[in-house]
Enzyme design. Structure first.
Site, PDB file in Angstrom:
ATOM      1  N   GLU A   1      28.206  20.743  53.650  1.00  0.00           N
ATOM      2  CA  GLU A   1      26.558  20.971  53.411  1.00  0.00           C
ATOM      3  C   GLU A   1      26.121  22.247  54.079  1.00  0.00           C
ATOM      4  O   GLU A   1      25.114  23.097  53.553  1.00  0.00           O
ATOM      5  CB  GLU A   1      25.689  19.793  53.650  1.00  0.00           C
ATOM      6  CG  GLU A   1      25.756  18.647  52.750  1.00  0.00           C
ATOM      7  CD  GLU A   1      27.178  17.841  52.834  1.00  0.00           C
ATOM      8  OE1 GLU A   1      27.598  17.965  54.027  1.00  0.00           O
ATOM      9  OE2 GLU A   1      27.425  16.984  51.806  1.00  0.00           O
TER      10      GLU A   1
ATOM     11  N   HIS B   1      22.565   6.596  50.153  1.00  0.00           N
ATOM     12  CA  HIS B   1      22.384   6.870  48.836  1.00  0.00           C
ATOM     13  C   HIS B   1      20.871   6.539  47.993  1.00  0.00           C
ATOM     14  O   HIS B   1      20.926   6.373  46.916  1.00  0.00           O
ATOM     15  CB  HIS B   1      23.359   6.408  48.065  1.00  0.00           C
ATOM     16  CG  HIS B   1      24.858   6.448  48.481  1.00  0.00           C
ATOM     17  ND1 HIS B   1      25.231   5.715  49.362  1.00  0.00           N
ATOM     18  CD2 HIS B   1      25.620   7.302  47.921  1.00  0.00           C
ATOM     19  CE1 HIS B   1      26.443   6.097  49.804  1.00  0.00           C
ATOM     20  NE2 HIS B   1      26.871   7.184  48.900  1.00  0.00           N
TER      21      HIS B   1
END
Lengths: 446, 386
Positions: free
Chosen positions: B120, B190
């Site tokens: 990322e 999540h």
């Protein structure tokens, strides 16, 4: 040579390219302009009757001896150089044979940088500027690489690359303005000294966090590749910054995404006080390149011609083949890390003196020039006087200049002014009106 | 579980002769102690009902799209009109784990829609570089929960690029997209809503849509905006939210909160999925308490529309802010603080924040964790009776 061939067995095809010999025709065939089709992308047909590994993740042979690959740090990747320490050309075929004018320019830029460094370092000591970082000993890495690039190539730096800007023609007044954070600063007074930037000279503004520029350079190179204008991107960083996760990210992205990019690592022996044996255990930064599938080379950073040759060839191929190159320029940080550092706390004066007296990029180039009758004692004397005068004049001008208007505290946060920030701006002005004697308004432009 | 859910949903529309769930139910039936739907195994229904907005008439022909399709549409429009635009991130090439980029690589080429390595900080750093070089960069972070390795690049670099360079360089061409918010079973990693971390960073814009129509218009605004933007997409709405969305490009302005329904007694503020919870709360309040609620969708978290919210609170005298993210340091605290500064004398009751608890987002305890309609309803009751 033995070390190189055993390493090539370890790294396979990629490593062979480190040797800059011509007998690499098979490898050259794989290179072509545009988007290379890499072997791994094609889904091979699986055939379990073959005694060859079928794994998608690696193409290699089977082996039935248990053996760990030994990292080779004693006789690692060799250091490419053109001149010896006395400035004599070793292998005439490697002399770039630059014109007298070009070489004199190299010399004058390196020495001008050195002079500017001395004066600005001193000015910090006298409390005139808040902070400074010198480039002593690394001038060769700046000028050699900058000269090998195209002026349109985009430069991402770390903070010890002022010579690249100087080579490209950044005026002394602008260097000074940024250090003094005065009203002429292109950066509008927002950053600490030595955080230079220049849109006109394609030098992206320096930022303090280390290695953040590395994946950014990969992205810029990708965009530049899509423009199809034959531009390259170069990314400078030190051996310390190469430990950051961003460095790993940048290397990996540039290789997988096939970017026309030169990674230029200045390995100067120290990250502030941390010596290289506490920074890494492998064979420096160049040895990491093959791990990413990247062509890599190690050069003598104090040999301006070696730096020039390596960068020139890397640039040519990076653009022609759309792949990144890693150049590790070995050098030595003669100065302290910055004005906040006293390096006698962690290294000996003898060590520093060795590099200053016996292996300095400026001396080596001067010997090259004097050997050809291009530079005399008189030239040296008058140039020193002239360059010092030029720097001092710029210095005095910068000293006298006011600081930027404090309105510039609030602009450029976004492209547009936003209501909440505008309110804060107005509240500051009201406050300063009321308490004006407590604010140094005289030093700033109105 | 998500895969099973997708299979189940797809099965209702497919022409397959074998019902997808049948093998599983057969196996379950064989066991004497299992029936196919025991009480403890029954999955909880969603905590909200998505209410589609009316069909917009001013942007041309519309098409039925869910949230991920409206994102695809926005990206399609962008790639068509802006030759410099590129989309990249993990797994975007095959269409993305949430199908937001389906078809785009085939249509526009592998140099424009491509996978990056799993990193990322690299994705955002690379995106910044693309933007600085003058091209339009649309970076996908696979889940907002994984945006943190990129925090340095976002906060120290992207947000500050223009300011620190004296406007010589900027990454206005950068937009970062990430799935956001609770999804019923996402648990710690999540389900996160990290907008508050970025709200504290001048130079960034943070935008969260509530629906497909909003998502397409706001995403196109983010892409066009000359500042780095983070666009969080409520993942629970990817399939659940369906509207008639204009096919052509259109923009919805940033930093303009939208008043979804007017009211006179309480102001309710939220963004993303929680808007649908509050809309239901507003009906409950009207029915059961006779309380008239003004519902505001903030949409842009940074810079946020202080004027619209304050104007509403001046009118109603009561404010309730609700978000899934933990209450301490959540964005409701910023809104609350500003509103009490601006509207102190207008307040009839303390400002109420109905938010997630100060815990990591739990798995099996999600029904207790989330700021559901009953908690919001109860908070309104307390404010009215203050």
């Amino acid at each position: 040579m033995a070390a190189v061939s055993s390493m090539s067995k370890m790294y396979g095809l990629c490593f062979r390219a480190v040797r800059q010999t011509a007998g690499l025709k098979a490898y050259r065939l794989l290179q072509r302009r545009g988007f290379r089709v890499t072997v791994l992308q094609l889904q091979q047909t699986f055939d379990s009757s073959l005694e060859k590994p079928q794994f998608p993740g690696a193409s290699a042979e089977f082996v039935d001896q248990l053996e760990f690959i030994q990292p080779n740090v004693i006789s690692g990747i060799p250091v490419y150089r053109v001149m010896d320490r006395q400035g004599n050309i070793i292998n005439p075929s490697q002399d770039p044979q630059l014109s007298k004018e070009t070489v004199l320019n190299f010399y004058q830029k390196m020495t001008m940088l050195n002079t500017m460094d001395r004066i600005l370092y001193e000015s910090q000591r006298q409390g005139r500027i808040s902070f400074y970082m010198t480039n002593y000993g690394e001038e060769g890495t700046h000028i050699g690489s900058a000269a090998a690039l195209d002026p349109n190539d985009l430069v991402f730096g770390q903070y010890r690359e002022a010579g690249v800007l100087m080579y490209r023609g950044f005026p002394l007044d602008h260097f000074m303005a940024q250090c003094y954070a005065n009203a002429d600063d292109l950066g509008k007074g927002r950053q600490m000294p030595v955080h230079y930037g220049s849109k006109d000279l394609n030098f992206v503004t320096i930022s303090s966090p280390l290695a953040t520029q590395i994946p950014q350079a990969a992205g810029a190179a990708y965009a530049v590749k899509r423009e199809n204008t034959n531009r390259a991107v170069i990314c400078y960083f030190g051996e310390g910054a190469a430990s950051e996760g961003d460095a790993h990210a940048g290397f990996n992205f540039s290789a997988t995404l096939e970017c026309p990019l030169i990674f230029f690592c200045r390995n100067n022996g120290y990250a502030i006080s941390t010596p290289t044996n506490e920074q890494y255990r492998g064979d420096g930064i160049a040895a990491r390149g093959p791990g990413y599938g990247m062509l890599s080379i190690r050069v003598d950073g104090n040999d301006v011609f070696a730096v020039y040759n390596a960068t020139k060839e890397a640039r040519r191929r990076a653009v022609a083949e759309n792949q990144p190159f890693l150049i590790e320029a070995m050098t030595y940080r003669i100065g302290h890390h910055s004005t906040s550092d006293d390096s006698s706390a962690y290294r000996s004066v003898d060590e520093v003196n060795y590099w200053d007296k016996q292996d300095h990029p400026i001396s080596r180039l001067r010997h090259y020039m004097t050997a050809r009758g291009w530079w005399s004692e008189d030239d040296e004397r008058s140039w020193r006087k002239q360059s010092r005068k030029t720097v001092m004049e710029a210095f005095e001008r910068a000293e006298r200049r006011l600081k930027p208007n404090p309105e510039l505290l609030f602009t450029d946060v976004y492209q547009e002014m936003i209501p909440s920030l505008n309110k804060q701006r107005e509240s500051l002005w009201r406050h300063v009106q009321q308490y004006k004697e407590h604010y140094p308004l005289d030093l700033y432009e109105k | 579980m998500a895969a099973a859910a997708r299979l189940f949903l797809r099965g209702t529309n497919s022409k397959l002769s074998i019902a997808p769930g049948s093998l599983g139910t057969t196996l379950l039936k064989l066991s004497p102690n299992c029936s196919s739907r025991t009480k403890t195994q029954r999955r909880h229904a969603a905590h909200f009902t998505f209410q589609p907005d009316p069909v917009p008439s001013q942007y041309g022909p519309t098409q039925k799209m869910n949230l991920f399709q409206s994102i695809t549409s926005a990206l399609d429009n962008t790639l068509a009109s802006d030759p410099t635009a590129v989309i990249f991130g993990e797994d975007v090439a095959f269409g993305g784990v949430f199908r937001c980029t389906v078809g785009l690589r085939d249509k526009y080429g592998k140099d424009r829609v491509f996978n990056t390595p799993l990193c990322e900080q690299g994705i955002v750093g690379f995106g910044i570089g693309v933007a600085v070089a003058g091209a339009t960069a649309i970076a996908e972070i696979q889940f907002a929960d994984y945006i943190f390795p990129a925090f340095d690049q976002i906060v120290n670099e992207a947000a500050k690029y223009r300011y620190r360079s004296g406007n010589m360089f900027d990454c206005g061409n950068l937009t970062i997209r990430a799935p956001w918010g609770c999804v019923g079973h996402g648990s710690l990693y999540h389900s996160q809503s990290p907008e508050a971390f970025f709200a504290h960073c001048p130079g960034l814009k943070v935008v969260i849509p509530r629906s497909p129509i909003q998502a397409k218009g706001l995403l196109l605004s983010c892409i066009a905006d000359k500042n780095p933007c983070i666009f969080f997409e409520p993942k629970i709405l990817y399939r659940a939210a369906v509207e008639q969305v204009p096919e052509d490009p259109y923009t919805i302005p940033l930093s303009q909160a939208e008043i979804l329904q007017e009211g006179s007694d309480v102001t309710l503020v939220a963004w993303g999925t929680q808007i649908h919870v509050l809309k239901e709360v507003a009906s409950m309040a009207q029915e059961k308490l006779g309380v008239s609620c003004e519902v505001i969708d903030l949409q842009t978290i940074l810079p946020w529309d202080i004027e619209t919210v304050c104007k509403s609170v001046v009118k109603t005298g009561r404010l309730l802010i609700s978000h899934e993210a933990p209450v301490t340091g959540g964005f409701a605290s910023e809104i609350s603080s500003t509103v009490q500064e601006e509207c102190f004398l207008n307040l009839e009751a303390p400002i109420s924040r109905v938010c997630g608890y100060d815990t990591p987002f739990p798995h099996i305890f999600e029904p207790f964790y989330i700021p559901d309609k009953w908690k919001c309803f109860e908070a309104i009751k307390k404010m009215i009776n203050y």
